[in-house]
Design a protein around this motif. Structure first.
Motif, PDB file in Angstrom:
ATOM      1  N   VAL A  24       0.852  -0.999  -0.081  1.00 59.26           N
ATOM      2  CA  VAL A  24      -0.508  -0.079  -0.209  1.00 59.26           C
ATOM      3  C   VAL A  24       0.867   0.641  -0.001  1.00 59.26           C
ATOM      4  O   VAL A  24       1.669   1.186   0.703  1.00 59.26           O
ATOM      5  CB  VAL A  24      -0.693   0.059   1.009  1.00 59.26           C
ATOM      6  N   VAL A  25       0.600   2.401  -0.868  1.00 60.43           N
ATOM      7  CA  VAL A  25       0.886   3.491  -0.509  1.00 60.43           C
ATOM      8  C   VAL A  25       0.048   4.889  -0.764  1.00 60.43           C
ATOM      9  O   VAL A  25      -1.419   4.136  -0.834  1.00 60.43           O
ATOM     10  CB  VAL A  25       1.475   4.008  -2.169  1.00 60.43           C
ATOM     11  N   GLU A  26       0.341   5.171   0.372  1.00 61.37           N
ATOM     12  CA  GLU A  26      -0.625   6.487   1.210  1.00 61.37           C
ATOM     13  C   GLU A  26      -0.364   8.371   1.101  1.00 61.37           C
ATOM     14  O   GLU A  26       1.049   7.610   2.127  1.00 61.37           O
ATOM     15  CB  GLU A  26      -1.846   5.513   2.310  1.00 61.37           C
ATOM     16  N   GLN A  27      -1.135   8.503   1.398  1.00 58.98           N
ATOM     17  CA  GLN A  27      -0.757  10.085   1.506  1.00 58.98           C
ATOM     18  C   GLN A  27      -2.277  10.505   1.979  1.00 58.98           C
ATOM     19  O   GLN A  27      -2.820  11.176   2.093  1.00 58.98           O
ATOM     20  CB  GLN A  27      -1.421  11.388   0.204  1.00 58.98           C
ATOM     21  N   SER A  28      -2.140   9.489   3.636  1.00 61.09           N
ATOM     22  CA  SER A  28      -2.465  10.098   5.208  1.00 61.09           C
ATOM     23  C   SER A  28      -2.604  11.889   5.521  1.00 61.09           C
ATOM     24  O   SER A  28      -1.757  11.936   5.599  1.00 61.09           O
ATOM     25  CB  SER A  28      -1.447   8.796   6.446  1.00 61.09           C
ATOM     26  N   PRO A  29      -3.031  12.041   5.507  1.00 61.31           N
ATOM     27  CA  PRO A  29      -3.332  13.412   6.138  1.00 61.31           C
ATOM     28  C   PRO A  29      -2.787  13.468   7.615  1.00 61.31           C
ATOM     29  O   PRO A  29      -2.454  15.214   7.771  1.00 61.31           O
ATOM     30  CB  PRO A  29      -5.099  13.873   6.067  1.00 61.31           C
ATOM     31  N   ASP A  30      -2.935  12.557   7.899  1.00 61.66           N
ATOM     32  CA  ASP A  30      -1.488  12.499   9.729  1.00 61.66           C
ATOM     33  C   ASP A  30      -0.551  12.511   9.732  1.00 61.66           C
ATOM     34  O   ASP A  30       0.687  12.726  10.411  1.00 61.66           O
ATOM     35  CB  ASP A  30      -2.724  11.470  10.036  1.00 61.66           C
ATOM     36  N   LEU A  31       0.282  12.683   8.066  1.00 58.65           N
ATOM     37  CA  LEU A  31       2.064  12.028   7.851  1.00 58.65           C
ATOM     38  C   LEU A  31       2.530  13.367   8.269  1.00 58.65           C
ATOM     39  O   LEU A  31       2.319  14.909   8.247  1.00 58.65           O
ATOM     40  CB  LEU A  31       1.959  12.465   6.448  1.00 58.65           C
ATOM     41  N   ALA A  32       3.191  13.119   8.919  1.00 60.55           N
ATOM     42  CA  ALA A  32       4.260  13.729  10.085  1.00 60.55           C
ATOM     43  C   ALA A  32       5.378  14.490   9.537  1.00 60.55           C
ATOM     44  O   ALA A  32       5.934  16.289   9.756  1.00 60.55           O
ATOM     45  CB  ALA A  32       4.902  13.572  11.279  1.00 60.55           C
ATOM     46  N   ALA A  33       5.898  14.093   8.696  1.00 63.81           N
ATOM     47  CA  ALA A  33       7.320  14.865   7.988  1.00 63.81           C
ATOM     48  C   ALA A  33       6.823  14.122   6.195  1.00 63.81           C
ATOM     49  O   ALA A  33       6.016  13.712   5.533  1.00 63.81           O
ATOM     50  CB  ALA A  33       8.657  14.110   8.040  1.00 63.81           C
ATOM     51  N   ARG A  34       7.978  15.126   5.563  1.00 64.02           N
ATOM     52  CA  ARG A  34       7.240  15.484   3.976  1.00 64.02           C
ATOM     53  C   ARG A  34       8.132  14.605   3.623  1.00 64.02           C
ATOM     54  O   ARG A  34       8.069  14.310   1.445  1.00 64.02           O
ATOM     55  CB  ARG A  34       7.405  16.813   3.221  1.00 64.02           C
TER      56      ARG A  34
END
Length: 492
Positions: free
Chosen positions: A414-424
């Motif tokens: 799975v690859v996910e661009q979560s709104p909870d991502l802490a770093a870019r």
């Protein structure tokens, strides 16, 4: 059930051309039809809802012994008068359950009768019990001004009792009715044979491998899926096992004589094509032998043979075969591939996926279920991971607003661009995931991936030590994508 007073209707019943059969043209038309519907030899015929006996008179005149039944005493009175001297027995009784005791018949005839019954299904069940084995149920019905029974509805009711139903449209023959008609009128001839148990065609398909490529044949002149690519394939014949069938079909279609031991089971799939019946396909894998090159041994059925990369199959393929090869690439072993009737026979890249992988019976404890990677740019990850995983045999699995996944066997990535991502960015040198290590089939395939990788967002790490950056006996490539994720591709 209709509320018609049939006694009151008896005196004028024969005024209709198809009731009284007074017109020689109408009578001849019905006589010709009855000759085709009834047995050629003398038979016992039960005419239900006989009315004034006009059809019974035709049947008796063709040499059959007739028993006629009608619930209207006035109709029966006229029928007895009309049939006097023919040996026909005319009885007053309910057509749904005629008063014939244990007598059995070769033919049961009912014209414009079933639609009047309060429980057609029960009547049909009883009528079949009155037929001798192999007997015929002859039903002449229609739909008039929105009343009656359609052929589709009546055929469905007959399906409980027999698979042999002959449908004959009658609306177009104006001679039968004494006029032109534009409603639905038809005859169904059903044989008294129990429905057979479900049977399926079994077919076999060859996945002939030449390294990363697979052999496909373009169909031509067969009447089915012509112009589309398909693996060498065919039906299993009576008394033949699936491996023997694959050996035979391979020799017949591409002129290659395989030893049974060269075949490996790749996949088993139950498939139903658009509007078709289910079938079960066995996909066998075998390796190409340069000493036995394939050739087009059936040019009347095949316009060309060609080798195609398994991880970049063409779209102009039969959907059945394409689903099987996609499942094979994903290391799925059992599939159900069930088309909707509105689907196309051809593979449609943007159409809903119809393949459903079935899990194998093996303890799942401890095996990898899935890996989830959080990414800063979903579109970028979709392109980069989608390319790499697709080349390694994974197939698209899930798709939602924030993520994508690709499956192989019973595990997926799975690859996910979560709104909870802490770093870019991803730093593989920090605690956590360092890299994914994935198998590649052989060294040639690995080298091809390394050559193509830069065009898809992946750069080669440790180029000065490639392909032995992991050690002298370890043939591998280490790639990094735009977001900083590393993969190790390992070849035997």
């Amino acid at each position: 059930m209709t509320s018609i007073d049939w006694d009151a209707a008896a005196d004028s019943f024969d005024d209709e051309p198809d009731h009284g059969l007074h017109d020689p043209v109408v009578r001849s038309a019905w006589a010709q039809r009855m000759e085709t519907w009834l047995p050629a030899t003398r038979s016992e015929v039960l005419d239900l809802g006989c009315g004034t006996g006009s059809l019974a008179l035709l049947v008796a005149g063709q040499g059959h012994r007739v028993t006629a039944v009608d619930r209207s005493p006035r109709m029966v009175e006229q029928a007895r008068s009309k049939l006097a001297g023919t040996g026909t027995e005319v009885l007053v009784g309910d057509a749904g359950h005629p008063p014939v005791g244990k007598q059995r018949f070769d033919v049961i005839l009912a014209r414009h009768m079933v639609w009047l019954l309060p429980d057609p299904a029960a009547a049909l069940r009883h009528w079949f019990s009155l037929l001798r084995p192999g007997g015929r149920l002859l039903l002449i019905e229609g739909v008039w001004d929105g009343t009656g029974l359609s052929a589709a509805h009546l055929t469905a009711l007959l399906g409980e009792h027999t698979e042999r139903v002959h449908h004959e449209p009658l609306s177009g023959d104006s001679r039968l009715w004494g006029k032109e008609v534009d409603d639905e009128r038809y005859a169904l001839v059903a044989r008294a044979e129990q429905p057979r148990r479900h049977r399926e065609i079994v077919d076999v398909h060859l996945v002939l491998r030449r390294g990363p490529d697979v052999l496909l044949a373009r169909r031509a002149g067969t009447g089915y899926a012509d112009g589309l690519l398909h693996a060498p394939s065919g039906h299993v014949e009576d008394g033949e096992d699936v491996r023997a069938a694959m050996v035979r079909e391979t020799a017949e279609e591409i002129g290659v004589e395989l030893d049974p031991d060269e075949l490996r089971v790749a996949l088993v799939m139950q498939h139903k094509g658009p509007g078709g019946n289910p079938r079960t396909g066995w996909f066998f894998e075998a390796d190409h032998d340069p000493a036995r090159p394939p050739r087009n041994a059936e040019p009347e059925k095949c316009s060309e043979l060609g080798w195609f990369p398994l991880d970049a199959l063409p779209d102009d393929m039969v959907a059945y075969c394409r689903a099987g090869l996609d499942g094979y690439r994903a290391e799925q072993r059992f599939l159900i591939h069930w088309h909707e009737d509105t689907d196309t026979v051809a593979h449609a890249p943007l159409a809903p996926r119809r393949a459903v992988p079935l899990p194998v019976s093996a303890p799942p404890t401890g095996r990898l279920h899935h890996i989830e990677l959080w990414v800063p740019d979903l579109a970028e990850a979709d392109a980069e991971w989608g390319w790499l995983l697709g080349r390694l045999g994974h197939v698209p699995y899930q798709r939602w607003a924030y993520g994508r996944s690709w499956r192989r066997g019973d595990s997926y990535v799975v690859v996910e661009q979560s709104p909870d991502l802490a770093a870019r960015t991803h730093d593989r040198l920090r605690p956590g995931l360092n890299h994914l290590a994935l198998h590649v089939g052989d060294r040639a395939a690995l080298d091809a991936l390394v050559a193509l990788a830069p065009g898809h967002g992946w750069r080669l790490l440790f180029p000065d030590r490639h392909p032995n950056a992991g050690g002298g006996g370890h043939y591998a490539a280490y790639l990094e994508n735009t977001a900083g994720f590393e993969v190790e591709l390992v070849a035997p």
